[in-house]
Design a protein around this motif. Structure first.
Motif, mmCIF file in Angstrom:
data_model
loop_
_atom_site.group_PDB
_atom_site.id
_atom_site.type_symbol
_atom_site.label_atom_id
_atom_site.label_comp_id
_atom_site.label_asym_id
_atom_site.label_seq_id
_atom_site.Cartn_x
_atom_site.Cartn_y
_atom_site.Cartn_z
ATOM 1 N N LYS A 57 0.807 -1.223 0.000
ATOM 2 C CA LYS A 57 0.000 0.000 0.000
ATOM 3 C C LYS A 57 0.843 1.277 0.000
ATOM 4 O O LYS A 57 0.324 2.361 -0.242
ATOM 5 C CB LYS A 57 -0.884 0.044 1.271
ATOM 6 N N ARG B 127 2.018 2.280 2.826
ATOM 7 C CA ARG B 127 1.386 2.850 4.023
ATOM 8 C C ARG B 127 2.437 3.147 5.087
ATOM 9 O O ARG B 127 3.298 2.295 5.360
ATOM 10 C CB ARG B 127 0.376 1.845 4.575
ATOM 11 N N SER C 271 -7.843 -0.647 4.247
ATOM 12 C CA SER C 271 -8.484 -0.479 2.944
ATOM 13 C C SER C 271 -7.488 -0.847 1.834
ATOM 14 O O SER C 271 -6.287 -0.591 1.952
ATOM 15 C CB SER C 271 -8.966 0.962 2.783
ATOM 16 N N ASN D 107 -6.386 0.176 -0.976
ATOM 17 C CA ASN D 107 -6.000 1.221 -1.926
ATOM 18 C C ASN D 107 -4.523 1.543 -1.718
ATOM 19 O O ASN D 107 -3.941 1.165 -0.696
ATOM 20 C CB ASN D 107 -6.832 2.492 -1.669
ATOM 21 N N SER E 112 -10.470 5.367 -0.785
ATOM 22 C CA SER E 112 -10.696 3.950 -0.478
ATOM 23 C C SER E 112 -11.448 3.280 -1.629
ATOM 24 O O SER E 112 -12.274 3.902 -2.283
ATOM 25 C CB SER E 112 -11.501 3.815 0.814
ATOM 26 N N HIS F 201 -5.707 11.417 3.698
ATOM 27 C CA HIS F 201 -6.283 10.294 2.950
ATOM 28 C C HIS F 201 -7.075 10.829 1.778
ATOM 29 O O HIS F 201 -7.298 12.016 1.659
ATOM 30 C CB HIS F 201 -7.303 9.577 3.835
HETATM 31 MG MG MG Z 1 -7.539 3.344 4.514
#
Ligand code: MG
Ligand code: AMP
Length: 347
Positions: free
Chosen positions: A54, A56, A141, A143, A149, A234
């Protein structure tokens, strides 16, 4: 990262998805909120791979998806009576509860925090995959970090194809915004993220709850959010976004007075005619239909992003019921650039 061969699975192929997850793989699965990117919550390496796939930040914790409320015992300590009550009332469903983490859950799942968020999803495919995997699934999520999302399999394909092992196509997600997150570790209980279960619904069971500051405004540089995800921008399209709150007729007139020909509007259905000169106008549901607005908002953000407008104006619903979650996602996409138009200021 290396390019992976991503299997596209049908909603019936849940056994295959479970097998990949048991083997330490990553599988995107439909839930009733948004698509989740799942890995076994007990497999540290698999969970680490979620963050990589991701892009992330490693301090942004994941939600652990359980087959059943009683599985909270395997993941959490000091579960208050009210958490069981919420579980009985809202699970399976779009509510995540933050509780004290058991050491058995690797700290990478919770971004290094000593708490963990858990929920039992309602989507039959998500439930079948958890059962087939035989373990709780950590699933944020599905994405790329920073993009809206995913609420359809094609959103996941566009973000994560070639980065994960499989995608299960379960069609569009019913709710369309993520789960509500509530911190149940001390009273008063605190809403960390509005979502599929409304504040009003929670308060019917719990009495008054607090709303975390990060829900309604951006935090300053050195403020530490209770819910780490809330500090990131986000749901961000490439163009700058302005969230326009207030009654639909007033916000439409305000946007029409500001808009340039290369700008886009995501508007309430029925208001399209107000934006004659704008090139990109996407209706996303009637003002009074918060379920439709929730269902469509992320898809509208993705569609608008593809049209590459210079600026995006979004008509924002008020904070009632599911509208609170929709408005929060819009304001976050706008990095809290928000204008509230009163009826008398609208001309
Ligand atoms: Mg998320
Ligand atoms: P996502 O599943 O991508 O919607 O992200 C999950 C979000 O839930 C995170 O960004 C956090 O804001 C929140 N969350 C998950 N675990 C915790 C936790 N232990 N404490 C507080 N917030 C959490």
């Amino acid at each position: 990262m290396n390019v992976k061969e991503t299997l596209l699975l049908s909603a019936e192929q849940t056994e295959k998805a479970g097998e990949i997850l048991r083997g330490g793989g990553l599988v995107a699965i439909p839930t009733e909120t948004v698509y989740g990117l799942a890995a076994s919550a007990f497999n540290e390496q698999a969970v680490a791979n979620i963050y990589v796939a991701k892009g992330r930040p490693s301090d942004n914790p994941l939600i652990v998806h359980l087959a059943d409320a009683k599985d909270m015992e395997a993941c959490c300590l000091d579960i208050p009576e009210e958490a069981w009550l919420l579980a009985k009332t809202f699970w399976p469903g779009p509510l995540s509860m933050v509780l004290t983490k058991r050491p058995a859950i690797p700290s990478i799942v919770s971004g290094g925090l000593d708490s963990v968020a858990v929920r039992v999803p309602a989507h039959p495919v998500a439930r079948a995959v958890i059962a087939a995997a035989g373990v709780p699934l950590a699933a944020p999520s599905a994405n790329l970090s920073g993009s809206p999302s995913p609420t359809r399999a094609e959103h996941v394909i566009s973000d994560l194809y070639g980065r994960i092992d499989a995608i299960v196509d379960g069609g569009p997600c019913a709710v369309g915004v993520e789960s509500t997150v509530i911190d149940m570790r001390k009273k008063p209980f605190r809403l960390l993220r509005p979502g599929g279960i409304s504040k009003e619904q929670l308060e019917e069971v719990l009495g008054p709850i607090e709303v975390d500051k990060a829900v309604t405004g951006s935090l300053s540089e050195n403020e530490k959010p209770a819910s780490p995800g809330m500090k990131y921008r986000h749901y961000a399209p490439k163009a700058p976004v302005l969230a326009v709150c207030g009654p639909g007729d007033a916000s439409a007139r305000y946007i029409a007075s500001q808009i340039g020909e290369n700008d886009g509007v995501i508007c309430f259905t029925g208001r399209e005619a107000a934006f004659g000169k704008a090139r990109f106008v996407l209706p996303y549901g009637e003002e009074s239909n918060d379920a439709a607005l929730a269902h469509n908002i992320f898809d509208a953000l993705r569609q608008m992003d593809k049209l590459s407008p210079e600026k995006i104006y979004i008509q924002c619903p008020d904070d009632r019921a599911l509208g609170f979650a929709v408005a929060n996602r819009i304001k976050k996409a706008a990095a809290f650039h928000v204008i509230t138009v009163k009826p008398e200021e609208s001309v």
